[in-house]
Scaffold this motif. Sequence first.
Motif, PDB file in Angstrom:
ATOM      1  N   CYS A   1       0.902  -1.250  -0.012  1.00  0.00           N
ATOM      2  CA  CYS A   1       0.031  -0.082   0.051  1.00  0.00           C
ATOM      3  C   CYS A   1       0.974   1.144   0.011  1.00  0.00           C
TER       4      CYS A   1
ATOM      5  N   CYS B   1      -3.448  -0.295  -2.895  1.00  0.00           N
ATOM      6  CA  CYS B   1      -3.841   0.972  -2.574  1.00  0.00           C
ATOM      7  C   CYS B   1      -3.571   1.875  -3.934  1.00  0.00           C
TER       8      CYS B   1
ATOM      9  N   TRP C   1      -4.558   7.976  -3.154  1.00  0.00           N
ATOM     10  CA  TRP C   1      -5.236   8.139  -1.802  1.00  0.00           C
ATOM     11  C   TRP C   1      -4.054   8.200  -0.526  1.00  0.00           C
TER      12      TRP C   1
ATOM     13  N   GLN D   1      -7.038  -0.151   1.413  1.00  0.00           N
ATOM     14  CA  GLN D   1      -7.371   1.279   0.715  1.00  0.00           C
ATOM     15  C   GLN D   1      -8.814   1.981   1.483  1.00  0.00           C
TER      16      GLN D   1
END
Length: 685
Positions: A144, A152, A156, A211
Amino acid sequence: MAEFIQHDRHHEPFVGEIPVPHGPATGDEHEHYPGPTPPAANSEQERAIFSYLTHPDDIYTEDGTYWADLPLGKRIAFINKTQNEEAKAELKAIGRMMKKDPLSPISWYFRNAILPGAGLGLEGYVLFSIGNLDPLFKSTWPQCWGKNATECSSNWVASVTYLEVIGIMVGQVVVGVIGDWIGRRWGLIQDAAIMFVGLLMITASWGLNLQGWVICYAWSLFFYGFGVGGEYPITATSSMENAVSSGKLSTRDDRLHRGRKVTSAFLMQGWGQFFNQALLIILMLILHHGDGSPPYSTVTTQWLWRLSFAIPAVGTLWLVYYRAYKMPHASRQLAAAKKKSNVTGYDFESLKATYSFFGGRLLATAGTWFCNDVFFYGNKLFQAQFIDVISGGESTVMTGWIWNLYNVIVSLAGYYLASLLIDNKFYGRKMMQQVGFLMCFIMFVVPAFHYDYYTSKAGIKAFQAMYFLSSFFNQFGPNSVTFLVAGEVFPTPIRASAHGFSACIGKSGALLASVLYNYIDTQTKFYVVPWFGLAGMLLTWLFLPDTTGLDLKEQERRWAYIRSGRENEYHGIAIHPKHLSLWERLRGVGKNYNPELDHKQKLDDIREDWAGKERARANMEAGGEPTGTEDLEDDHYTDEVHRYFRNETGAKVSYHGAVMTPASVSPAPASSSKSSTEAMNEKSG
């Protein structure tokens, strides 16, 4: 400390509410009291009676010369004498305190520095924990936070920083306006409540996948950031106005230690960073094995970061209680200023006049804050990459945290030295900010053009020293000064708004750094950043006035003339060349400075204020309602002043057609019988 010193001083006035200079009478104004102008023969008598009001001995010589008008040699002697006397008085006060109670200096510091800056301390703890946790998240969830994220969206992940900064910017502007519209107290309570709820949101943030959790985490930070942003204008203005204690502006303590008061609250931000980093290290050692080296389990990481946010939530909840029930007078100075201007709600006229008369100051406070935040937050954002450089690219999360702890300790030294010297008339605000910007420029531009050498074994120690020195001079310079002057150089009715606007523009510098640093490498960052230091120094030199040693009462008095359309008739020290920017001097703002004319105007202003208080007393004793424009409880006039004015007016004062004699007036308390602080303590306690 002044509250203990002033017990030994007599005739220390509260001078804060300055009457609007009177002009031609209108139907809505109080009738000016009758009475002849005193003859010239009384000038020496007037100086003796009114000198404690018109020429305080900490900024004027015995012959009535302002300290900034003295020749250099005499100025040095006068300033040294004043500062040495004040230092001795404070040391004696500390000695008396410790003799009575050895721990009393600690409790004094808690009340006067820690409590006013508690919100900024909690804000510093949480705000900078985001950067501290980033390397831990990268190590635990590379899918991520890594460069090749698979679970992810990189947008973001980046929004964690972006939304936090944007939330702060929105809070700074909105709460700045609320602080001037509804009041400082409401802003203080609101900020603490928002930060408490925001911490609960951050601690409990969750998602169905990584996420989803990142999105929840980012928006929780935005909400928390709104409260953080509000802390800047509200803490600065309330600390400056000292609304909790006296609600007045002009005291010896204000003139000599105003900067120290505000920066003592602001430096709690540094302690917040320190405790966050120390707690993260302790939690890592408790929850993880050995020396804190990877790999890190998701369970350990979840417990570590959630506990790190849950702990300050307890302190923030207490802050909500303290501000709601222990700070009832936080808006007192603002309310007095609005009553003087006959304003309810937001003072749009003052806002408009500020743009007209203080536009250069807005450019200085907002522009220099922007330059500083590129440095300050940029430094924080790429400290992990810097640590990788100085550790040979083998740093762990724990290694980075330990290096950051060193950096925070160096920064704290800068915060405290700034607090110590910010009121020094030989150094002060403007010089401190210029030197700080210059040193930050040097500490980044040198390694930028010799990057290969300073990242080699031969130069790495010098590289470390320059990086830490940049942190020191950032605190012992623009980071502390911008927080103070962004409210100090503006009038009370729009002080929070101007501070909030300046801080918002400043945070756009942090936003620029957070976006820019995602696209350039470490060496390029060193190429880019120094020029913001140089730009900040030039903006300071050209547009920022030096308010070191300036009585804020005089700023309010000048503002009264501006609001009444008679700005060219003000001749006082607020337009002394020493206290104006180069831009203002070039525009001729200081051309009307005239000490002799100003002395006469001060006496007229005092007459007007005295007459207003006497009219209000007579009206109240006759059963009328108080006008709300005179604070009778804080009468700062001595018996000599009352006798002089009553003799001058023939012992009669006109009040809307009625005649009031001294027999109908309650005698005002003589300031020689009680110090101002004693009277204040009796009222508040």
